[in-house]
Design a protein around this motif. Sequence first.
Motif, PDB file in Angstrom:
ATOM      1  N   GLY A 127     -36.617 -15.954  22.979  1.00  0.00           N
ATOM      2  CA  GLY A 127     -35.818 -16.971  23.663  1.00  0.00           C
ATOM      3  C   GLY A 127     -36.441 -18.350  23.598  1.00  0.00           C
ATOM      4  O   GLY A 127     -35.742 -19.360  23.712  1.00  0.00           O
ATOM      5  N   ASN A 128     -37.750 -18.403  23.414  1.00  0.00           N
ATOM      6  CA  ASN A 128     -38.469 -19.678  23.314  1.00  0.00           C
ATOM      7  C   ASN A 128     -38.754 -20.068  21.865  1.00  0.00           C
ATOM      8  O   ASN A 128     -39.623 -20.906  21.599  1.00  0.00           O
ATOM      9  N   SER A 129     -38.020 -19.479  20.936  1.00  0.00           N
ATOM     10  CA  SER A 129     -38.239 -19.779  19.515  1.00  0.00           C
ATOM     11  C   SER A 129     -37.981 -21.257  19.239  1.00  0.00           C
ATOM     12  O   SER A 129     -37.050 -21.862  19.780  1.00  0.00           O
ATOM     13  N   GLN A 130     -38.824 -21.824  18.360  1.00  0.00           N
ATOM     14  CA  GLN A 130     -38.705 -23.235  17.985  1.00  0.00           C
ATOM     15  C   GLN A 130     -38.568 -23.376  16.481  1.00  0.00           C
ATOM     16  O   GLN A 130     -39.191 -22.633  15.730  1.00  0.00           O
ATOM     17  N   LEU A 131     -37.775 -24.350  16.103  1.00  0.00           N
ATOM     18  CA  LEU A 131     -37.670 -24.746  14.697  1.00  0.00           C
ATOM     19  C   LEU A 131     -38.014 -26.225  14.631  1.00  0.00           C
ATOM     20  O   LEU A 131     -37.327 -27.049  15.233  1.00  0.00           O
ATOM     21  N   THR A 132     -39.082 -26.537  13.924  1.00  0.00           N
ATOM     22  CA  THR A 132     -39.604 -27.915  13.833  1.00  0.00           C
ATOM     23  C   THR A 132     -39.715 -28.561  15.212  1.00  0.00           C
ATOM     24  O   THR A 132     -39.319 -29.706  15.428  1.00  0.00           O
ATOM     25  N   PHE A 137     -32.601 -22.070  21.612  1.00  0.00           N
ATOM     26  CA  PHE A 137     -31.734 -21.408  22.595  1.00  0.00           C
ATOM     27  C   PHE A 137     -31.545 -22.238  23.864  1.00  0.00           C
ATOM     28  O   PHE A 137     -31.177 -21.696  24.900  1.00  0.00           O
ATOM     29  N   ASN A 138     -31.807 -23.534  23.788  1.00  0.00           N
ATOM     30  CA  ASN A 138     -31.656 -24.367  24.985  1.00  0.00           C
ATOM     31  C   ASN A 138     -30.708 -25.537  24.749  1.00  0.00           C
ATOM     32  O   ASN A 138     -30.912 -26.640  25.264  1.00  0.00           O
ATOM     33  N   VAL A 159     -33.096 -17.667  34.705  1.00  0.00           N
ATOM     34  CA  VAL A 159     -33.154 -18.830  33.803  1.00  0.00           C
ATOM     35  C   VAL A 159     -31.740 -19.321  33.498  1.00  0.00           C
ATOM     36  O   VAL A 159     -30.836 -18.529  33.210  1.00  0.00           O
ATOM     37  N   VAL A 160     -31.569 -20.658  33.567  1.00  0.00           N
ATOM     38  CA  VAL A 160     -30.300 -21.276  33.197  1.00  0.00           C
ATOM     39  C   VAL A 160     -30.559 -22.176  31.993  1.00  0.00           C
ATOM     40  O   VAL A 160     -31.306 -23.146  32.078  1.00  0.00           O
ATOM     41  N   THR A 161     -29.965 -21.827  30.870  1.00  0.00           N
ATOM     42  CA  THR A 161     -30.171 -22.611  29.646  1.00  0.00           C
ATOM     43  C   THR A 161     -29.043 -23.624  29.469  1.00  0.00           C
ATOM     44  O   THR A 161     -27.939 -23.438  29.977  1.00  0.00           O
ATOM     45  N   ASP A 162     -29.335 -24.680  28.722  1.00  0.00           N
ATOM     46  CA  ASP A 162     -28.340 -25.716  28.474  1.00  0.00           C
ATOM     47  C   ASP A 162     -27.254 -25.170  27.551  1.00  0.00           C
ATOM     48  O   ASP A 162     -27.533 -24.414  26.618  1.00  0.00           O
ATOM     49  N   THR A 163     -26.022 -25.566  27.830  1.00  0.00           N
ATOM     50  CA  THR A 163     -24.889 -25.064  27.037  1.00  0.00           C
ATOM     51  C   THR A 163     -24.378 -26.086  26.025  1.00  0.00           C
ATOM     52  O   THR A 163     -23.405 -25.814  25.313  1.00  0.00           O
ATOM     53  N   GLY A 177     -21.157 -27.151  14.968  1.00  0.00           N
ATOM     54  CA  GLY A 177     -22.142 -26.752  15.974  1.00  0.00           C
ATOM     55  C   GLY A 177     -22.971 -25.585  15.476  1.00  0.00           C
ATOM     56  O   GLY A 177     -22.425 -24.623  14.919  1.00  0.00           O
ATOM     57  N   VAL A 178     -24.282 -25.646  15.678  1.00  0.00           N
ATOM     58  CA  VAL A 178     -25.154 -24.601  15.134  1.00  0.00           C
ATOM     59  C   VAL A 178     -25.970 -23.877  16.202  1.00  0.00           C
ATOM     60  O   VAL A 178     -26.597 -22.863  15.906  1.00  0.00           O
ATOM     61  N   SER A 179     -25.962 -24.372  17.424  1.00  0.00           N
ATOM     62  CA  SER A 179     -26.837 -23.797  18.442  1.00  0.00           C
ATOM     63  C   SER A 179     -26.146 -22.689  19.233  1.00  0.00           C
ATOM     64  O   SER A 179     -24.915 -22.629  19.309  1.00  0.00           O
ATOM     65  N   THR A 180     -26.961 -21.819  19.816  1.00  0.00           N
ATOM     66  CA  THR A 180     -26.487 -20.734  20.675  1.00  0.00           C
ATOM     67  C   THR A 180     -27.246 -20.804  21.987  1.00  0.00           C
ATOM     68  O   THR A 180     -28.479 -20.860  21.988  1.00  0.00           O
ATOM     69  N   SER A 181     -26.526 -20.813  23.088  1.00  0.00           N
ATOM     70  CA  SER A 181     -27.177 -20.868  24.397  1.00  0.00           C
ATOM     71  C   SER A 181     -27.886 -19.551  24.688  1.00  0.00           C
ATOM     72  O   SER A 181     -27.359 -18.466  24.406  1.00  0.00           O
ATOM     73  N   GLY A 182     -29.068 -19.642  25.258  1.00  0.00           N
ATOM     74  CA  GLY A 182     -29.811 -18.440  25.618  1.00  0.00           C
ATOM     75  C   GLY A 182     -29.052 -17.566  26.599  1.00  0.00           C
ATOM     76  O   GLY A 182     -29.089 -16.331  26.514  1.00  0.00           O
ATOM     77  N   ASN A 183     -28.330 -18.188  27.545  1.00  0.00           N
ATOM     78  CA  ASN A 183     -27.547 -17.405  28.507  1.00  0.00           C
ATOM     79  C   ASN A 183     -26.419 -16.647  27.835  1.00  0.00           C
ATOM     80  O   ASN A 183     -26.027 -15.571  28.285  1.00  0.00           O
TER      81      ASN A 183
END
Length: 302
Positions: A127-132, A137-138, A159-163, A177-183
Amino acid sequence: MGMRITSNMMSSQTVRNLNNNLLNMDKLSNESSTGRKINKASDDPVGTTYSLRYRAELAANQQYTSNTDEAKSWLDYSDTVMGQAGDVMTRIKELTVQAGTGTTDSSGLTAIKDELEQLKGQLANIGNSQLTGKYIFNGQQLGEEPYALSDTVTSLTDVVTDTGQVTYGVSENVSLGVSTSGNDFFGSKVDKDNVFATIDRLTAAMDANDHAAISAELPNIESRATKMSALRSEVGAKTNRIELIQSRLEDRDLNVTTLQSKVEDADVAETLIKATAAQTVYQAALKTSASALQLSLVNFMG
């Protein structure tokens, strides 16, 4: 009555003609040395207009290409970590089935509980994965670690992640859009199948040696695994779309570059021939002019 031609008029006209020949030689020399038909706007005003348009299109295309490269990297990485999460979910299900059979004693349940705690930590790491340096997931809160406990958030379940969506402009008037919310992926605090809440209930049931409660969590595990798989499929579909867009951008870049070349680039072989001919004409004009203007006092005596 005919106009009287003076020697001054002849010399002035000769100089103008020689200068014109010299300018033509200079232009052809520039074309052959630079390989370009247009070295300044006055060389071809209409061609310059087209050239500027093509350059603008190529610059925009280059930016879109850069955006699609970044978007694809994000999606590829998302697919990788989602696949890792799917593997963890498979293992959680295996352990839950094993623990819920009723044949596993308390020591066996303790060992399974310990492994589940490790798997829970692994899911938090995913869930805390980072790319550059960006947390994938936030949402748009790219610099904030989503699954981090604090004084106000004491459980991963809460935990409340940004949508907000991370988007890239990939062509004219098209953003993806390429991101996915962790929630969405791991579950929100109100979802019964929130994976962290499910693991917490599992470990509590193992502490109580409650096999029925352990088995009761299987539908929640399967439900969350299905949702994860569906979100991963969406990522795959977006990746396919990005690849199609990349192919189209490559074709467009080739087409516009070809058009630009036709407007800007000189035919080197043809230009060299013209330059040689112009030099020959200039040298012949010099000799002819020198011969015609060789006047002396004798020419005016008679």
